[in-house]
Design a protein around this motif. Structure first.
Motif, PDB file in Angstrom:
ATOM      1  N   CYS A 174       2.866  43.652  -0.090  1.00  0.00           N
ATOM      2  CA  CYS A 174       4.019  42.844   0.309  1.00  0.00           C
ATOM      3  C   CYS A 174       3.607  41.406   0.599  1.00  0.00           C
ATOM      4  N   GLY A 177       5.168  39.091  -2.052  1.00  0.00           N
ATOM      5  CA  GLY A 177       6.318  38.465  -1.414  1.00  0.00           C
ATOM      6  C   GLY A 177       5.953  37.237  -0.618  1.00  0.00           C
ATOM      7  N   TRP A 222       5.935  35.111  -4.402  1.00  0.00           N
ATOM      8  CA  TRP A 222       7.377  34.851  -4.464  1.00  0.00           C
ATOM      9  C   TRP A 222       7.747  33.647  -3.601  1.00  0.00           C
ATOM     10  N   ILE A 253       6.473  44.776  -4.884  1.00  0.00           N
ATOM     11  CA  ILE A 253       6.719  44.996  -3.457  1.00  0.00           C
ATOM     12  C   ILE A 253       7.235  46.403  -3.201  1.00  0.00           C
TER      13      ILE A 253
END
Length: 313
Positions: A68, A72, A76, A262
């Motif tokens: 994650c 993320g 991201w 994720i």
């Protein structure tokens, strides 16, 4: 009517089972640690055994959080910062510098924006995307192996290393061709049919991804894995549906990849815990075309290699 009922039950069961990874994540590490401690031979060795076994076995939650954070928190988020903070900021500076002539400002920004975007993708997005793919594959394997050992014990691998390598390579080719097949069926010029067929392909493919770690550790060869999915496709259609829908929402392939990375660890845990509903009355042979094509490609390569070997003798 009975067939429709069985289809609905299998679909719903697969959908519910796919969500179990969220709850499994909350208690799996605790169970692994407790089992590791229970194996300690005596109290004198307990502290030493605790540190060793926890470090060896309790990787699930850590790997999920790392995934994650990488996909993320770093990947991201950096794209969002670039798209919604850096680019608008540079555009504003250009408008300030060339504020006396809006036409010049528009022209300058017209060539700066593509240049900045391309530079960002080449220097940051592409290398980080490739790195994340490599790192994710290692973390996903850790998650799958830890969960499998806890639930089922030692993996039952295939009989030889060469068979493992051949199965893995063939599996990669089949999955790549199946993804291409899903894109081709999405182009059908029939309203909603193409999208529905593409979604069906992705659901089955993501189910294969999720269960493949467990089945591989059980010693299942690729043909057995694919046949099992084709024979019991309503369950796997429901299982892959949440991940397929969520990854289809972003318009960007890169963002879609982040969403997949994720969420995918949770589906690995779900697949490890799940017991698929068997419903082989009406098999759906969607993998058969790409398996036949892959066999043909491997046959051509093998024949070419044999021909080269004979000429060199």
């Amino acid at each position: 009517m009975e067939s429709f009922t069985n289809f609905s039950v299998s679909l719903f069961k697969g959908f519910i089972d796919s969500l179990r990874g969220v709850t499994v994540l909350l208690y799996l590490d605790k169970e692994i640690n407790e089992r590791a401690l229970s194996r300690s031979p005596n109290k004198e060795a307990e502290n030493r055994q605790k540190n060793i076994k926890v470090n060896q076995e309790s990787k699930v939650l850590t790997r999920v959080l790392q995934s994650c954070a990488l996909n993320g928190g770093i990947f991201w988020f950096s794209i969002l910062i670039f798209e919604y903070a850096l680019l608008p900021g540079v555009k504003y500076l250009v408008s300030v510098v060339f504020g006396h002539d809006p036409g010049v400002a528009h022209s300058v920004w017209g060539w700066m924006q593509p240049f900045l975007s391309m530079t960002f993708r080449m220097i940051w997005v592409l290398p980080l995307f490739l790195l994340s793919k490599l790192v994710n594959s290692l973390w996903f394997q850790d998650i799958a192996d830890s969960a499998y050992r806890h639930r089922r014990g030692r993996p039952q691998f295939m009989s030889s290393v060469s068979k493992i390598i051949a199965d893995s390579l063939f599996s990669l080719l089949v999955q790549a061709l199946f993804l291409i097949q899903s894109m081709l069926v999405s182009m059908l010029p029939i309203t909603y049919i193409g999208e529905l067929l593409c979604l069906t392909h992705l659901c089955l493919l993501y189910s294969l991804y999720s269960f493949e770690y467990k089945w591989f550790n059980m010693g299942w060869e690729l043909h057995k894995r694919l046949t099992f999915i084709e024979n019991n496709w309503p369950y796997f259609l429901g299982f892959g549906l949440p991940l397929a829908v969520l990854t289809q929402i972003p318009q960007s392939y890169i963002i879609s990849g982040c969403v997949f990375s994720i969420l995918f660890p949770l589906f690995i845990l779900s697949g490890n815990e799940a017991t698929p509903v068997l419903s082989s009355d009406y098999p759906l042979r969607l993998f058969s075309p790409v398996v036949a094509l892959s066999n043909g490609m491997f046959r051509v390569v093998r024949q070419s290699a044999e021909a080269v070997t004979q000429r060199n003798r």
